[in-house]
Enzyme design. Structure first.
Site, PDB file in Angstrom:
ATOM      1  N   LYS A 157       0.833  -1.218   0.000  1.00  0.00           N
ATOM      2  CA  LYS A 157       0.000   0.000   0.000  1.00  0.00           C
ATOM      3  C   LYS A 157       0.858   1.255   0.000  1.00  0.00           C
ATOM      4  O   LYS A 157       0.613   2.198  -0.760  1.00  0.00           O
ATOM      5  CB  LYS A 157      -0.906  -0.011   1.223  1.00  0.00           C
ATOM      6  CG  LYS A 157      -1.598   1.319   1.551  1.00  0.00           C
ATOM      7  CD  LYS A 157      -2.357   1.208   2.852  1.00  0.00           C
ATOM      8  CE  LYS A 157      -3.036   2.517   3.242  1.00  0.00           C
ATOM      9  NZ  LYS A 157      -2.061   3.509   3.762  1.00  0.00           N
ATOM     10  N   ASN A 158       1.883   1.281   0.850  1.00  0.00           N
ATOM     11  CA  ASN A 158       2.681   2.492   1.005  1.00  0.00           C
ATOM     12  C   ASN A 158       3.671   2.704  -0.140  1.00  0.00           C
ATOM     13  O   ASN A 158       4.358   3.728  -0.177  1.00  0.00           O
ATOM     14  CB  ASN A 158       3.412   2.481   2.344  1.00  0.00           C
ATOM     15  CG  ASN A 158       2.457   2.629   3.512  1.00  0.00           C
ATOM     16  OD1 ASN A 158       1.366   3.194   3.368  1.00  0.00           O
ATOM     17  ND2 ASN A 158       2.834   2.114   4.671  1.00  0.00           N
TER      18      ASN A 158
ATOM     19  N   ARG B  80      -0.468  15.292  11.836  1.00  0.00           N
ATOM     20  CA  ARG B  80       0.449  14.832  10.799  1.00  0.00           C
ATOM     21  C   ARG B  80       0.526  15.924   9.736  1.00  0.00           C
ATOM     22  O   ARG B  80       0.101  15.744   8.608  1.00  0.00           O
ATOM     23  CB  ARG B  80      -0.034  13.508  10.190  1.00  0.00           C
ATOM     24  CG  ARG B  80       0.049  12.342  11.148  1.00  0.00           C
ATOM     25  CD  ARG B  80      -0.011  11.024  10.426  1.00  0.00           C
ATOM     26  NE  ARG B  80      -1.384  10.665  10.102  1.00  0.00           N
ATOM     27  CZ  ARG B  80      -1.709   9.578   9.415  1.00  0.00           C
ATOM     28  NH1 ARG B  80      -0.779   8.771   8.962  1.00  0.00           N
ATOM     29  NH2 ARG B  80      -2.976   9.304   9.156  1.00  0.00           N
TER      30      ARG B  80
ATOM     31  N   ARG C 270      -8.812  -0.367   3.737  1.00  0.00           N
ATOM     32  CA  ARG C 270      -7.864   0.633   3.256  1.00  0.00           C
ATOM     33  C   ARG C 270      -6.477   0.032   3.049  1.00  0.00           C
ATOM     34  O   ARG C 270      -5.691   0.545   2.234  1.00  0.00           O
ATOM     35  CB  ARG C 270      -7.761   1.802   4.245  1.00  0.00           C
ATOM     36  CG  ARG C 270      -9.005   2.695   4.290  1.00  0.00           C
ATOM     37  CD  ARG C 270      -8.769   3.916   5.161  1.00  0.00           C
ATOM     38  NE  ARG C 270      -7.556   4.585   4.744  1.00  0.00           N
ATOM     39  CZ  ARG C 270      -6.518   4.834   5.538  1.00  0.00           C
ATOM     40  NH1 ARG C 270      -6.552   4.469   6.820  1.00  0.00           N
ATOM     41  NH2 ARG C 270      -5.446   5.441   5.074  1.00  0.00           N
TER      42      ARG C 270
END
Length: 417
Positions: free
Chosen positions: A22-23, A121, A398
Site C-alpha cells: 500500500k505504502n 500529521r 484501506r
C-alpha cells in the site's frame, strides 16, 4: 462494509501470498501524473485507498483501468491542478499528489488530507521542501495553493525529520526540475526505493534512494513505465502476528525478508520460529508467547509504527510484561480501549503502553478506530475464546486486499456478515 465474525482459537496452517505494498503503490500512482505515456503498475493491491487515488487521477483527466492486479494509467489527458475537498478527505496519502501536480502543471491546490486520525500529521515539511524548489505557497482556510513562476529549480534540502511523505513529495517535484536536488536526512524506507525505481524506469535520474542522502538530477520529461510493486511488509507483519497468537505453521509467499528484519527479531524473541528463502518466510508458533524487551517504534530500519498495534495484540496474551514506546504518531493507541473488551490488560500514558499478558482473551464486539487498530482487533479475535464481531471494517479495507479470505484459507474461522 459488512461486519466481520470471528470464532477464535483455531490454529493457522498453510501458505498465503503477500499483496503489493500500500505504502508503495500510492506514491507511484501519484508519480504517473509526471509521465508522458501509459504506465502499467503490476502487483497493485485492490484497496479503498487505491480506489481513492484512481478517483483523483480521473478527476485530473487521466484514464485508469484495472485488469486483475495490473493498474494501467494513461495520464496524457491531465489538464487540472486542483484536488477537490471531497477527494482529499478520503485518504491521508492524497497529499502525495502535490509534488507531482506541481511538477507537471506548474501549480497545485489541495485541502487538508483525510485518512486515519492518528494525531497531528502536518505537511509542513512537504511545503517547506517545495518552497525551497521555487514554489510560492498560499495557505488559507485549510487549503494550500502552490504556484511556480519560473519553473522548479533544484536545491539542497535538509529534512528536519526523515519523513516518508516529505521525501516522496520532494522527489516527485525534483525529477523534472531544472538542475540537481539533494535531499539530506531523507527517509530510507523500502517504499522510497520502490518509488525511485518506478521513476527511473520512466527516465528519471535518481541516486541514493534507500539512504539518508538522495540526489535527483532533473530531466525535461518522463516517458511511460511498467513496474511491479514490492510486497507489503506491514501485511506480512500482520500475518506473522496472527499465527503467533493462534499457534500454527504458515508460509508467507512473495515477501522480502530483508524488509522486516526488525519485526522478525521481536517475534523470535517472543518465541516464534522462522525459516526463510529470498522471497518467502515460514513462521511457526506452538506455545504461548513470552514478553519481549522494550519495543520502540522508529523510522526504517527500526520497528515500524504500522506493525505496532498487531504486535501489542499478540503480546497481550504473552507471559510477562512488555513496555511499548510509540515514537511516530501521537494518537496511535486509540484502539486500546477496544482491545480491552477482549480482556487485554494494557495501560497507556502519553506514548507509552504497558502490556501485562493474560492467559486468555474472550470474544467481544468491537469497532475499528483506524486501519492498523483494525488489524490489532482482528489478531485479538483470532486468539480469543468464543465469537467476536468487528465493526467499521472499512478501515481494514484501506490496507488489506482481502484479509478475511486469506485467514479463512489458512484455517481461521472468519467471515463477513
Amino acid at each position: 462494509m459488512p461486519d466481520i465474525l470471528v470464532e477464535g482459537t483455531y490454529k493457522l496452517n498453510g501458505s498465503v501470498k503477500v499483496q503489493g505494498a500500500k505504502n508503495s503503490v500510492l506514491p507511484i500512482i501519484a508519480a504517473t501524473v509526471l509521465c508522458g505515456g501509459v504506465c502499467h503498475i503490476e502487483n497493485c493491491p485492490k484497496l479503498s485507498d487505491v480506489d481513492a487515488s484512481v478517483k483523483i487521477l480521473e478527476h485530473l483527466g487521466a484514464k485508469c483501468h484495472f485488469s486483475g492486479n495490473i493498474l494501467s494509467i494513461d495520464p496524457s489527458g491531465i489538464n487540472d491542478y486542483v484536488i477537490p475537498d471531497n477527494l482529499m478527505r478520503e485518504m491521508r496519502s492524497s497529499s502525495l499528489f502535490l509534488g507531482a501536480i506541481l511538477g507537471r502543471m506548474g501549480k497545485a491546490r489541495i485541502s487538508s488530507p483525510g485518512g486515519c486520525e492518528l494525531g497531528p500529521r502536518p505537511i509542513d515539511l512537504h511545503i517547506k521542501s517545495l518552497k525551497c524548489l521555487g514554489a510560492d505557497v498560499i495557505e488559507h482556510n485549510g487549503c494550500v495553493s502552490l504556484d511556480v513562476q519560473n519553473g522548479l529549480i533544484g536545491k539542497e534540502i535538509h529534512l528536519s525529520f526523515p519523513s516518508v511523505g516529505a521525501t516522496e513529495n520532494t522527489i516527485l517535484a525534483a525529477v523534472t526540475a531544472k538542475g540537481v536536488t539533494i535531499i539530506d536526512n531523507a527517509a530510507k524506507e523500502p517504499e522510497i526505493e520502490d518509488l525511485a525505481d518506478f521513476l527511473k524506469s520512466a527516465g528519471a535520474k535518481i541516486y541514493g534512494a534507500g539512504n539518508d542522502r538522495i540526489i535527483v538530477e532533473g530531466v525535461k520529461r518522463l516517458s511511460s513505465a511498467t513496474h511491479k510493486i514490492i510486497p507489503d511488509r506491514i501485511v506480512a507483519a500482520t500475518y506473522i502476528s496472527c499465527v503467533s497468537s493462534t499457534g500454527g505453521d504458515i508460509e508467507l509467499k512473495d515477501v522480502n525478508p530483508a524488509h522486516i528484519r526488525s519485526i522478525i527479531s521481536l517475534y523470535k524473541e517472543a518465541g516464534c520460529e522462522f525459516s526463510e528463502t529470498t522471497d518467502s518466510i515460514r513462521v511457526k508458533s506452538n506455545r504461548r508467547l513470552k514478553s519481549v524487551s522494550t519495543v520502540r517504534t522508529l523510522t526504517y530500519p527500526g520497528f515500524p509504527t504500522d506493525a505496532g498495534p498487531a504486535l501489542i495484540s499478540s503480546l497481550s496474551i504473552a507471559k510477562g510484561t512488555t513496555i511499548f514506546v510509540e515514537n511516530i504518531f501521537q494518537n496511535r493507541f486509540r484502539y486500546i480501549d477496544e482491545l480491552k473488551r477482549f480482556g487485554a490488560n494494557v495501560q497507556t500514558e502519553d506514548r507509552v503502553a504497558i502490556i501485562k499478558g493474560v492467559k486468555n482473551l474472550s470474544g467481544a464486539v468491537c469497532e475499528c478506530p483506524d486501519l492498523r487498530g483494525g488489524s490489532a482487533l482482528l489478531v485479538a479475535a483470532l486468539a480469543a475464546r468464543g465469537n467476536s464481531v468487528i465493526k467499521k471494517t472499512e478501515h481494514i479495507k484501506r490496507g488489506y486486499e482481502d484479509i478475511v479470505f486469506d485467514i479463512s484459507n489458512l484455517g481461521g474461522h472468519i467471515l463477513y456478515i
